[in-house]
Write a protein that holds these residues in place. Sequence first.
Motif, PDB file in Angstrom:
ATOM      1  N   ARG A  89      17.904  -3.789  16.266  1.00 17.99           N
ATOM      2  CA  ARG A  89      18.081  -4.880  15.308  1.00 17.99           C
ATOM      3  C   ARG A  89      19.296  -5.733  15.659  1.00 17.99           C
ATOM      4  NH1 ARG A  89      17.950  -3.378   9.178  1.00 17.99           N
ATOM      5  NH2 ARG A  89      18.002  -5.658   9.146  1.00 17.99           N
ATOM      6  N   LEU A  90      20.407  -5.070  16.023  1.00 20.50           N
ATOM      7  CA  LEU A  90      21.630  -5.801  16.355  1.00 20.50           C
ATOM      8  C   LEU A  90      21.442  -6.639  17.617  1.00 20.50           C
ATOM      9  CD1 LEU A  90      24.250  -3.016  15.593  1.00 20.50           C
ATOM     10  CD2 LEU A  90      23.941  -5.158  14.333  1.00 20.50           C
ATOM     11  N   ARG A  91      20.809  -6.037  18.627  1.00 22.72           N
ATOM     12  CA  ARG A  91      20.609  -6.774  19.877  1.00 22.72           C
ATOM     13  C   ARG A  91      19.690  -7.973  19.677  1.00 22.72           C
ATOM     14  NH1 ARG A  91      22.214  -4.811  24.817  1.00 22.72           N
ATOM     15  NH2 ARG A  91      23.095  -2.705  24.860  1.00 22.72           N
ATOM     16  N   LEU A  92      18.602  -7.791  18.905  1.00 26.29           N
ATOM     17  CA  LEU A  92      17.689  -8.907  18.661  1.00 26.29           C
ATOM     18  C   LEU A  92      18.380 -10.029  17.896  1.00 26.29           C
ATOM     19  CD1 LEU A  92      14.349  -7.063  17.793  1.00 26.29           C
ATOM     20  CD2 LEU A  92      14.852  -8.414  19.835  1.00 26.29           C
ATOM     21  N   ALA A  93      19.207  -9.667  16.909  1.00 30.01           N
ATOM     22  CA  ALA A  93      19.946 -10.696  16.174  1.00 30.01           C
ATOM     23  C   ALA A  93      20.876 -11.469  17.103  1.00 30.01           C
ATOM     24  CB  ALA A  93      20.741 -10.048  15.038  1.00 30.01           C
ATOM     25  N   ALA A  94      21.573 -10.740  17.988  1.00 29.01           N
ATOM     26  CA  ALA A  94      22.482 -11.391  18.928  1.00 29.01           C
ATOM     27  C   ALA A  94      21.722 -12.267  19.918  1.00 29.01           C
ATOM     28  CB  ALA A  94      23.293 -10.330  19.675  1.00 29.01           C
ATOM     29  N   GLU A  98      22.016 -16.280  20.419  1.00 29.58           N
ATOM     30  CA  GLU A  98      22.343 -16.817  21.735  1.00 29.58           C
ATOM     31  C   GLU A  98      21.355 -17.909  22.133  1.00 29.58           C
ATOM     32  OE1 GLU A  98      22.919 -15.050  26.309  1.00 29.58           O
ATOM     33  OE2 GLU A  98      22.416 -13.717  24.638  1.00 29.58           O
ATOM     34  N   ARG A  99      20.086 -17.663  21.879  1.00 31.18           N
ATOM     35  CA  ARG A  99      19.076 -18.659  22.245  1.00 31.18           C
ATOM     36  C   ARG A  99      19.209 -19.928  21.407  1.00 31.18           C
ATOM     37  NH1 ARG A  99      14.177 -15.780  22.410  1.00 31.18           N
ATOM     38  NH2 ARG A  99      14.274 -15.782  20.148  1.00 31.18           N
ATOM     39  N   GLU A 106      15.986 -16.106  30.629  1.00 29.10           N
ATOM     40  CA  GLU A 106      16.706 -14.833  30.658  1.00 29.10           C
ATOM     41  C   GLU A 106      16.793 -14.228  29.261  1.00 29.10           C
ATOM     42  OE1 GLU A 106      20.469 -15.601  32.419  1.00 29.10           O
ATOM     43  OE2 GLU A 106      19.666 -15.902  34.444  1.00 29.10           O
ATOM     44  N   VAL A 107      17.092 -15.066  28.281  1.00 27.21           N
ATOM     45  CA  VAL A 107      17.191 -14.583  26.899  1.00 27.21           C
ATOM     46  C   VAL A 107      15.825 -14.120  26.396  1.00 27.21           C
ATOM     47  CG1 VAL A 107      17.737 -15.246  24.524  1.00 27.21           C
ATOM     48  CG2 VAL A 107      19.205 -15.996  26.390  1.00 27.21           C
ATOM     49  N   ASP A 108      14.767 -14.873  26.723  1.00 24.35           N
ATOM     50  CA  ASP A 108      13.411 -14.489  26.290  1.00 24.35           C
ATOM     51  C   ASP A 108      13.017 -13.136  26.868  1.00 24.35           C
ATOM     52  OD1 ASP A 108      13.155 -16.801  24.841  1.00 24.35           O
ATOM     53  OD2 ASP A 108      12.021 -17.876  26.382  1.00 24.35           O
ATOM     54  N   ALA A 141      12.063  -9.730  24.929  1.00 21.07           N
ATOM     55  CA  ALA A 141      10.838  -8.963  25.186  1.00 21.07           C
ATOM     56  C   ALA A 141      11.165  -7.521  25.520  1.00 21.07           C
ATOM     57  CB  ALA A 141      10.051  -9.618  26.323  1.00 21.07           C
ATOM     58  N   ARG A 142      12.263  -7.302  26.251  1.00 16.35           N
ATOM     59  CA  ARG A 142      12.645  -5.942  26.607  1.00 16.35           C
ATOM     60  C   ARG A 142      12.950  -5.102  25.366  1.00 16.35           C
ATOM     61  NH1 ARG A 142      14.959  -1.763  26.107  1.00 16.35           N
ATOM     62  NH2 ARG A 142      16.533  -0.730  27.372  1.00 16.35           N
ATOM     63  N   TRP A 143      13.486  -5.738  24.317  1.00 15.17           N
ATOM     64  CA  TRP A 143      13.813  -5.011  23.086  1.00 15.17           C
ATOM     65  C   TRP A 143      12.708  -5.106  22.044  1.00 15.17           C
ATOM     66  CZ3 TRP A 143      17.493  -1.527  22.817  1.00 15.17           C
ATOM     67  CH2 TRP A 143      18.509  -1.560  23.758  1.00 15.17           C
ATOM     68  N   GLY A 144      11.536  -5.613  22.459  1.00 14.00           N
ATOM     69  CA  GLY A 144      10.381  -5.606  21.554  1.00 14.00           C
ATOM     70  C   GLY A 144      10.414  -6.683  20.511  1.00 14.00           C
ATOM     71  N   GLY A 145      11.022  -7.806  20.808  1.00 11.63           N
ATOM     72  CA  GLY A 145      11.110  -8.891  19.839  1.00 11.63           C
ATOM     73  C   GLY A 145       9.838  -9.686  19.744  1.00 11.63           C
TER      74      GLY A 145
END
Length: 544
Positions: free
Chosen positions: A501-506, A510-511, A534-536, A540-544
């Motif tokens: 959750r924290l990584r997706l919010a960050a 950023e995007r 890169e951000v996308d 995707a790596r974190w399942g967003g």
Amino acid sequence: MESVGIVLILLLAVVVSSMVVRLLPIGLPAPLVQIALGAALSSVTGSTVTLDPEVFFLLFLPPLLFLDGWRIPKEGLFRDKGVILELALGLVVFTVIGVGLFVHWMIPAMPLAVAFALAAILSPTDPIAVSAIAARVPVPKRLMHILEGESLLNDASGLVCMRFAVAAALTGSFSLVDAFATFLWLALGGIALGFCVTWGVMVAKDAASRRLGEEVGSQILISLLIPFAAYLLAEHLGCSGILAAVSAGITMSYVEQRGQVMAATRVRRSIVWDTVQFALNGIIFVILGEQLPSIVAGAAQVVRETGHHDPVWLILYVLAINLALALLRITWVWLSLRLTLYRAARHGQAPPRPHWRLVVATSLAGVRGAITLAGILTLPLLGADGGAFPARDLAILLAAGVIIVSLLAASIGLPPLLHNLELPPETENDRAEDAARIEAAEAALKAIAALQQEAAEQENGEAYAEIGGRLQEIYRRRIEGRSKTGSEAEALRRMEAAERRLRLAAIRAERDALFRASRARRLPDEVARKLIREVDLAEARWGG
């Protein structure tokens, strides 16, 4: 230009249907919305698409069957192979005989061979429709694996049975011995050709890539052409193009495990194939709705020939066939379950008895969909005598009606059947994931250590040592966490969820900042595209 316009309209209808599904609060499955849009298009334009059965079959079935074979979980396919084969082969034959005789008895004007052809094409099931219906009430993974495996194999068996029935309708004769010999040639030849085509193409492609380098666009195009190549070659040699496409997809999944393709190719190719699947499945149902008015008109004439002058008999026929399909399926599922439990008891095992709701859900999940429609629309337009193929419009209408009713029945019945259904926890995948992550982390540690040693004598050796130490600490923590069990493992998973959750919010913040900089012209377009990609990928790596 007219054909191009028709294709564009069909694609637009698929896009609109997707939006309508998301807007509707009742969770109506996409195929029903697409059928309704197709019917609306036909009523507005007053015309229908003229379909060449062979072209329709070629355009839609090879890529869909290929993708099913490519993506189906192989471990589930082999683990439950007994149940899957019982459903995919035994149930198909059971359905063809039972429903074929029932339809011929109910509608004497439909020849027996045509009734068997209708029953054969009604036997394949569509797990994509099931997963769309049960989106709000998740289908158990193992049940979905069984349904996917059944669908993969019964597509082939059902369509091959239909081929025999149509041949009997055209020639007026049928030999069981000849049919069995032909089936072996169709099946074994199709499977072998699908394997050979995929393996040969991929070996040649890899050799060319090693010599000339890998170009993403050509790699994607090759994957799109393989199912058509396998299908056309098999059909040319008198084998089953259907089984060739399935075999090609399964072979593709094993060839891919060699890891010879670049990561960028895999990412982009997956997106392209998702789009192809979405478009083809959607177009098939839009075409069904678009064809319905003319199909109903033709079928009404056949109904009058049976002595019934009220079109309501069409609805009764559809409901009766759906009831027969449901009874045959639940009977077969129950017998298959009893046989599985008996075999397990003989081997000294005591597997848990599935809840009756799961048995009924397995039966109700036998939704008919794209393959049934694609197959029934390939019925010949003309019979052996040059006249119209007997009861063709009625067979298409009955198949379309069965698709619609089965979708409605599953939409209404599956959510309450699966709601709060207690199932044994599926921990096998979790354990396998943990073991794989540990193995991958250990390999990463070895690679970092090797590179550090290689760079030790270089001027920037200190930088490698410092940064490598940080990375090694990350991988060691991953190994330590994945090695835990019980409550410690559960605590780790909660921490991972929080981190996600924290990584997706960050990442999203950023995007947004990058887009603001791009809109304000503080960032060149080329640089903006690079950073946003890169951000996308990180999202995707974190399942967003």
